[in-house]
Write an enzyme that holds these catalytic residues in place. Structure first.
Site, PDB file in Angstrom:
ATOM      1  CB  CYS A 159      -0.992   0.035   1.278  1.00 20.55           C
ATOM      2  SG  CYS A 159      -0.156  -0.831   2.666  1.00 20.55           S
ATOM      3  CG  HIS A 213      -1.209   3.752   4.592  1.00 20.00           C
ATOM      4  ND1 HIS A 213      -1.861   3.266   5.787  1.00 20.00           N
ATOM      5  CD2 HIS A 213      -0.629   2.669   4.069  1.00 20.00           C
ATOM      6  CE1 HIS A 213      -1.811   2.168   5.970  1.00 20.00           C
ATOM      7  NE2 HIS A 213      -1.024   1.676   4.957  1.00 20.00           N
TER       8      HIS A 213
HETATM    9  P1  NAP Z   1      -7.811  -9.569   7.665  1.00 23.82           P
HETATM   10  O1  NAP Z   1      -8.638  -8.433   7.953  1.00 23.82           O
HETATM   11  O2  NAP Z   1      -7.081 -10.050   8.928  1.00 23.82           O
HETATM   12  O3  NAP Z   1      -8.441 -10.818   6.704  1.00 23.82           O
HETATM   13  C1  NAP Z   1      -7.645 -11.941   6.634  1.00 23.82           C
HETATM   14  C2  NAP Z   1      -8.414 -12.787   5.473  1.00 23.82           C
HETATM   15  O4  NAP Z   1      -7.551 -13.917   5.130  1.00 23.82           O
HETATM   16  C3  NAP Z   1      -9.857 -13.298   6.348  1.00 23.82           C
HETATM   17  O5  NAP Z   1     -10.723 -13.344   4.875  1.00 23.82           O
HETATM   18  C4  NAP Z   1      -9.373 -14.837   6.437  1.00 23.82           C
HETATM   19  O6  NAP Z   1     -10.529 -15.627   6.616  1.00 23.82           O
HETATM   20  C5  NAP Z   1      -8.371 -15.103   5.390  1.00 23.82           C
HETATM   21  N1  NAP Z   1      -7.691 -16.036   5.653  1.00 23.82           N
HETATM   22  C6  NAP Z   1      -6.812 -16.457   6.979  1.00 23.82           C
HETATM   23  N2  NAP Z   1      -6.520 -17.589   6.872  1.00 23.82           N
HETATM   24  C7  NAP Z   1      -6.891 -18.213   5.741  1.00 23.82           C
HETATM   25  C8  NAP Z   1      -6.884 -19.756   5.313  1.00 23.82           C
HETATM   26  N3  NAP Z   1      -6.188 -20.530   5.935  1.00 23.82           N
HETATM   27  N4  NAP Z   1      -7.516 -19.937   4.079  1.00 23.82           N
HETATM   28  C9  NAP Z   1      -8.123 -19.018   3.462  1.00 23.82           C
HETATM   29  N5  NAP Z   1      -8.303 -17.729   4.084  1.00 23.82           N
HETATM   30  C10 NAP Z   1      -7.648 -17.420   5.042  1.00 23.82           C
HETATM   31  O7  NAP Z   1      -6.558  -9.086   6.838  1.00 23.82           O
HETATM   32  P2  NAP Z   1      -6.624  -7.782   5.672  1.00 23.82           P
HETATM   33  O8  NAP Z   1      -6.025  -6.780   6.014  1.00 23.82           O
HETATM   34  O9  NAP Z   1      -7.588  -8.113   4.777  1.00 23.82           O
HETATM   35  O10 NAP Z   1      -5.225  -8.495   4.783  1.00 23.82           O
HETATM   36  C11 NAP Z   1      -5.337  -9.602   3.975  1.00 23.82           C
HETATM   37  C12 NAP Z   1      -3.871  -9.916   3.371  1.00 23.82           C
HETATM   38  O11 NAP Z   1      -3.859  -9.014   2.404  1.00 23.82           O
HETATM   39  C13 NAP Z   1      -2.468  -9.575   4.299  1.00 23.82           C
HETATM   40  O12 NAP Z   1      -2.165 -10.589   5.120  1.00 23.82           O
HETATM   41  C14 NAP Z   1      -1.733  -9.248   3.087  1.00 23.82           C
HETATM   42  O13 NAP Z   1      -0.824 -10.215   2.789  1.00 23.82           O
HETATM   43  C15 NAP Z   1      -2.552  -8.513   2.154  1.00 23.82           C
HETATM   44  N6  NAP Z   1      -2.557  -6.910   2.088  1.00 23.82           N
HETATM   45  C16 NAP Z   1      -2.078  -6.138   1.228  1.00 23.82           C
HETATM   46  C17 NAP Z   1      -2.014  -5.002   1.392  1.00 23.82           C
HETATM   47  C18 NAP Z   1      -1.414  -4.199   0.280  1.00 23.82           C
HETATM   48  O14 NAP Z   1      -0.612  -3.362   0.540  1.00 23.82           O
HETATM   49  N7  NAP Z   1      -1.542  -4.379  -0.879  1.00 23.82           N
HETATM   50  C19 NAP Z   1      -2.802  -4.276   2.414  1.00 23.82           C
HETATM   51  C20 NAP Z   1      -3.437  -5.065   3.499  1.00 23.82           C
HETATM   52  C21 NAP Z   1      -3.194  -6.488   3.399  1.00 23.82           C
HETATM   53  P3  NAP Z   1     -11.185 -15.971   7.774  1.00 23.82           P
HETATM   54  O15 NAP Z   1     -12.145 -14.679   8.178  1.00 23.82           O
HETATM   55  O16 NAP Z   1     -11.878 -17.086   7.619  1.00 23.82           O
HETATM   56  O17 NAP Z   1     -10.320 -16.044   8.932  1.00 23.82           O
HETATM   57  C1  3JM Z   2       0.361  -5.903   4.432  1.00 26.18           C
HETATM   58  O1  3JM Z   2       0.399 -12.901   6.568  1.00 26.18           O
HETATM   59  C2  3JM Z   2       1.031 -12.372   5.686  1.00 26.18           C
HETATM   60  O2  3JM Z   2       1.903 -12.763   5.415  1.00 26.18           O
HETATM   61  C3  3JM Z   2       0.588 -10.945   5.746  1.00 26.18           C
HETATM   62  C4  3JM Z   2       1.660 -10.047   6.023  1.00 26.18           C
HETATM   63  C5  3JM Z   2       1.179  -8.428   5.434  1.00 26.18           C
HETATM   64  C6  3JM Z   2       1.538  -8.144   4.106  1.00 26.18           C
HETATM   65  C7  3JM Z   2       2.574  -8.975   3.355  1.00 26.18           C
HETATM   66  O3  3JM Z   2       3.769  -8.720   3.522  1.00 26.18           O
HETATM   67  O4  3JM Z   2       1.887  -9.372   2.369  1.00 26.18           O
HETATM   68  C8  3JM Z   2       0.463  -7.725   6.113  1.00 26.18           C
HETATM   69  C9  3JM Z   2      -0.221  -6.400   5.423  1.00 26.18           C
HETATM   70  C10 3JM Z   2       1.224  -6.911   3.636  1.00 26.18           C
HETATM   71  C11 3JM Z   2       1.925  -6.321   2.313  1.00 26.18           C
HETATM   72  O5  3JM Z   2       1.051  -5.588   1.550  1.00 26.18           O
HETATM   73  O6  3JM Z   2       2.960  -6.425   2.182  1.00 26.18           O
END
Ligand code: NAP
Ligand code: 3JM
Length: 346
Positions: free
Chosen positions: A132, A252
């Site tokens: 992000c 952010h």
């Molecule tokens: P979050 O609110 O904690 O949501 C996590 C999601 O992952 C929930 O839908 C969860 O499902 C699912 N999940 C967890 N364990 C799983 C499994 N074993 N199999 C299938 N689904 C599973 O997190 P978030 O903020 O949405 O972020 C999710 C991911 O997106 C992060 O970990 C990161 O890698 C990425 N992300 C990227 C950016 C970016 O900058 N591009 C920003 C934020 C996040 P349940 O509800 O069933 O547990």
């Molecule tokens: C933003 O569980 C994980 O690997 C998620 C960690 C994470 C990340 C990532 O490294 O993919 C949390 C929030 C990010 C990201 O966008 O880099």
């Protein structure tokens, strides 16, 4: 009139902070969906999520879930993407992955549509969505890079808790209540790391996002360094970052110092920013107008203000860059890539 193609779309991490925004955007933007598949962990299987007036049942994400899927939008963490994204790609889906799992893989394009959509068209089944903090910075700097070149970037971020997921949002709100009630704040989530050490985020600033690397910078900071070079296709840009979590829920903010390669005219810099796609110039100090996280929340654009000359370096420039981290920083960049691929498919 030509009938529009429709696509089978899977959202992995459908219950999460990012996944929920992806689902809303697919609905709001009327993405041409044939069937929507919502996937998460076994914990969520059977729950339903409304989409276009109907309830869609969440299923547990498994390799077989991706049979017949055209677009698979992943945001369930890096570990899930590492296992399931190749399974989806093998079954013919185009994966757009929001995690850091594949971003630095040379076979995987790392894409911000305003900057390098051309790279997306060369994918081998997986396209990575940058971090992000990187996305909003490169979207704003691209017009300046094209006109003047960039030697170096020094950035400090002020990042919202929603970047660390739904549980971190909850932690900020709960702690804020605790502190206002005169109680001790309970810290269980931030900073997200493998150590059982957490700090209060309410009324605080935590200079750690992701875990530390050997050089003293965190992974979040190194993501900004490495991803910027890959997206800009320029390994010579010097990037240093300090990433800080602050008690803001959405949006952010970044204080960015850039040294351009060529001399610049400040009025021209502002004009370039004002015209840049996906960028909105909000810069009127006399009227106290500048980007704010609260104003950027819910919007798709990247907002830029406080544009000013450095006091010392002749080609130094300072900017304040703000965007909704869950939208342009994650869900919108993902859906935008999918939209651009659909357009190119016509
Ligand atoms: P979050 O609110 O904690 O949501 C996590 C999601 O992952 C929930 O839908 C969860 O499902 C699912 N999940 C967890 N364990 C799983 C499994 N074993 N199999 C299938 N689904 C599973 O997190 P978030 O903020 O949405 O972020 C999710 C991911 O997106 C992060 O970990 C990161 O890698 C990425 N992300 C990227 C950016 C970016 O900058 N591009 C920003 C934020 C996040 P349940 O509800 O069933 O547990
Ligand atoms: C933003 O569980 C994980 O690997 C998620 C960690 C994470 C990340 C990532 O490294 O993919 C949390 C929030 C990010 C990201 O966008 O880099």
């Amino acid at each position: 009139m030509e009938k529009q193609m429709t696509y089978n779309v899977a959202v992995v991490g459908a219950t999460g902070a990012v996944g929920q925004q992806i689902i809303s955007l697919l609905e709001e933007r009327n993405f041409p969906i044939k069937e929507l598949k919502l996937l998460a962990s076994a914990r969520s299987a059977g729950k339903t999520v409304p989409f276009k007036g109907k309830e869609v049942v969440i299923e547990e994400a498994k390799p077989e879930s991706f049979e017949g899927v055209d677009f698979a939008l992943f945001s369930a963490g890096g570990a899930i993407s590492k296992v399931l994204a190749p399974e989806a790609a093998r079954r013919g889906a185009v994966v757009i992955d929001n995690t850091s799992a594949f971003r630095m893989d040379p076979e995987v394009p790392l894409v911000v549509p305003e900057v390098n959509m051309h790279a997306a068209h060369k994918h081998n089944g997986i396209i990575a969505n940058p971090n992000c903090s990187t996305i909003q910075m490169v979207a704003a700097l691209k017009p300046l890079y094209d006109r003047y070149g960039i030697d170096r970037i020094i950035v400090s971020t002020y990042q919202a808790v929603s970047g660390a997921g739904a549980s971190a949002i909850n932690e900020l709100l709960t702690q804020s209540r605790e502190v206002l009630d005169g109680k001790e704040a309970t810290a269980n989530i931030l900073p997200v790391s493998k150590l059982p050490v957490h700090h209060q985020i309410a009324f605080n600033a935590i200079p750690q996002i992701d875990v530390f690397t050997e050089n003293g910078f965190t992974y979040e900071e190194m993501k900004m360094v490495n991803e910027t070079k890959k997206i800009m296709e320029d390994d010579n840009i010097l990037v240093s970052a300090t990433c800080v979590r602050i008690p803001v829920v959405y949006g952010h903010s970044e204080a960015v110092y850039v040294e351009l390669k060529e001399d610049y005219d400040l009025a021209e810099v502002k004009a370039l920013l004002a015209e840049a796609p996906g960028v909105v110039l909000q810069d009127d100090p006399e009227a106290q107008v500048y980007p704010l996280a609260t104003d950027a929340t819910g919007k798709l654009d990247v907002f830029v203000g406080r544009v000013r000359r450095d006091l010392h370096h002749p080609r130094g420039l300072h900017l304040w860059i703000v965007s909704d981290n869950l939208l342009k920083g994650a869900a919108w960049n993902t859906v935008q890539i999918a939209e651009e691929l659909v357009k190119a498919n016509k």
